[in-house]
Design an enzyme around this catalytic site. Structure first.
Site, short mmCIF file in Angstrom:
data_model
loop_
_atom_site.label_atom_id
_atom_site.label_comp_id
_atom_site.label_asym_id
_atom_site.label_seq_id
_atom_site.Cartn_x
_atom_site.Cartn_y
_atom_site.Cartn_z
N SER A 100 3.50 9.08 13.89
CA SER A 100 3.21 8.23 12.75
C SER A 100 2.95 9.13 11.55
CB SER A 100 2.00 7.34 13.04
OG SER A 100 2.13 6.72 14.31
N HIS A 105 0.31 9.38 -2.80
CA HIS A 105 0.93 9.89 -4.02
C HIS A 105 0.15 9.34 -5.20
CE1 HIS A 105 4.37 10.99 -1.50
NE2 HIS A 105 4.33 9.77 -1.02
N CYS A 128 2.09 3.79 15.34
CA CYS A 128 2.71 3.19 16.52
C CYS A 128 1.66 3.10 17.63
CB CYS A 128 3.89 4.03 17.02
SG CYS A 128 5.24 4.17 15.85
#
Length: 250
Positions: A100, A105, A128
């Site tokens: 994963s 950002h 997951c």
């Protein structure tokens, strides 16, 4: 819940925050961007993501981080649900198949003709297996000055129980708001758009109260005449409404 094989449900949380500020002059706007870059540089963002990984029980496999010129930063974590184990041949491998990632950002922004500066941070947590990112929401909201918050959560794929029955979700959820502290929710106006059949959940939040002093950069509110305060507050609220609604207000 007992499964046949591996739980390969994918759970994705997209968490976006916006912080707005009044910076009157072009120099103040540049100073604000510099301040944001220092407050949310890649080192601090890395610490935030490490805590997110710890909260969801993920093991960090790799970290990539970058500060950008003139502004902005990005950090990406590759994570796994279980610890890494040594391979008999001497190399190190992940002891399971699920991988994963967690990314952040930042986008500081201003326009020279507008005294409102805006900072945006986008965080994506994709997992997951049994890991779910919803428990991190209160921490993420508290880690940023969040005037507007948008969140998208989706569960994809399916797994099976021992009888072979397909399971398209493995936890109860009616709204993302179910996973946010009540005191936090009371500070915001919030709306939902949920598609239960698709296991797709969307929540938008906008702060209710605007204390002008909290939005002035290098300016004291008492230095401003009442009419100026009212105009700045109106402009700040307009900026928030436009971001919240996704529409320009004329």
């Amino acid at each position: 819940m007992k499964l046949y094989g591996f739980n390969n449900l994918t759970k994705s949380l997209s968490f976006n925050i916006y912080d707005v500020c009044y910076a009157k002059t072009e120099r103040e706007q540049r100073d604000y961007i510099k301040y944001i870059d220092e407050q949310y540089n890649s080192d601090r963002l890395t610490k935030i993501l490490y805590h997110v990984a710890e909260m969801i029980g993920a093991h960090v496999l790799h970290v990539a981080k970058q500060d950008y010129d003139p502004q902005g930063a990005s950090v990406t974590f590759l994570v796994a649900e279980g610890p890494m184990k040594p391979f008999p041949g001497g190399d190190t491998v992940v002891a399971h198949m699920d991988k994963s990632h967690i990314t952040v950002h930042t986008y500081p922004e201003y326009h020279p003709d507008n005294a409102i500066a805006t900072f945006r941070a986008d965080i994506d947590v994709a997992t997951c297996g049994e890991i779910t990112p919803l428990s991190t929401l209160d921490y993420l909201i508290g880690s940023f000055d969040s005037d507007i918050i948008t969140m998208d959560y989706r569960v994809r794929g399916f797994t099976r129980d021992l009888s072979g029955l397909k399971l398209f979700i493995d936890h109860n959820i009616t709204s993302i708001q179910d996973y946010i502290d009540g005191d936090t929710l009371n500070r915001y106006d919030a709306i939902d758009i949920n598609m239960y059949q698709a296991n797709l959940f969307h929540t938008k939040m906008m702060v209710k109260e605007v204390d002008l002093q909290d939005y002035l950069f290098n300016t004291d509110v008492y230095e401003l005449p009442p009419q100026v305060r009212l105009k700045i507050t109106s402009n700040l609220r307009r900026e928030m409404i436009e971001i919240f609604s996704g529409m320009n207000v004329y």
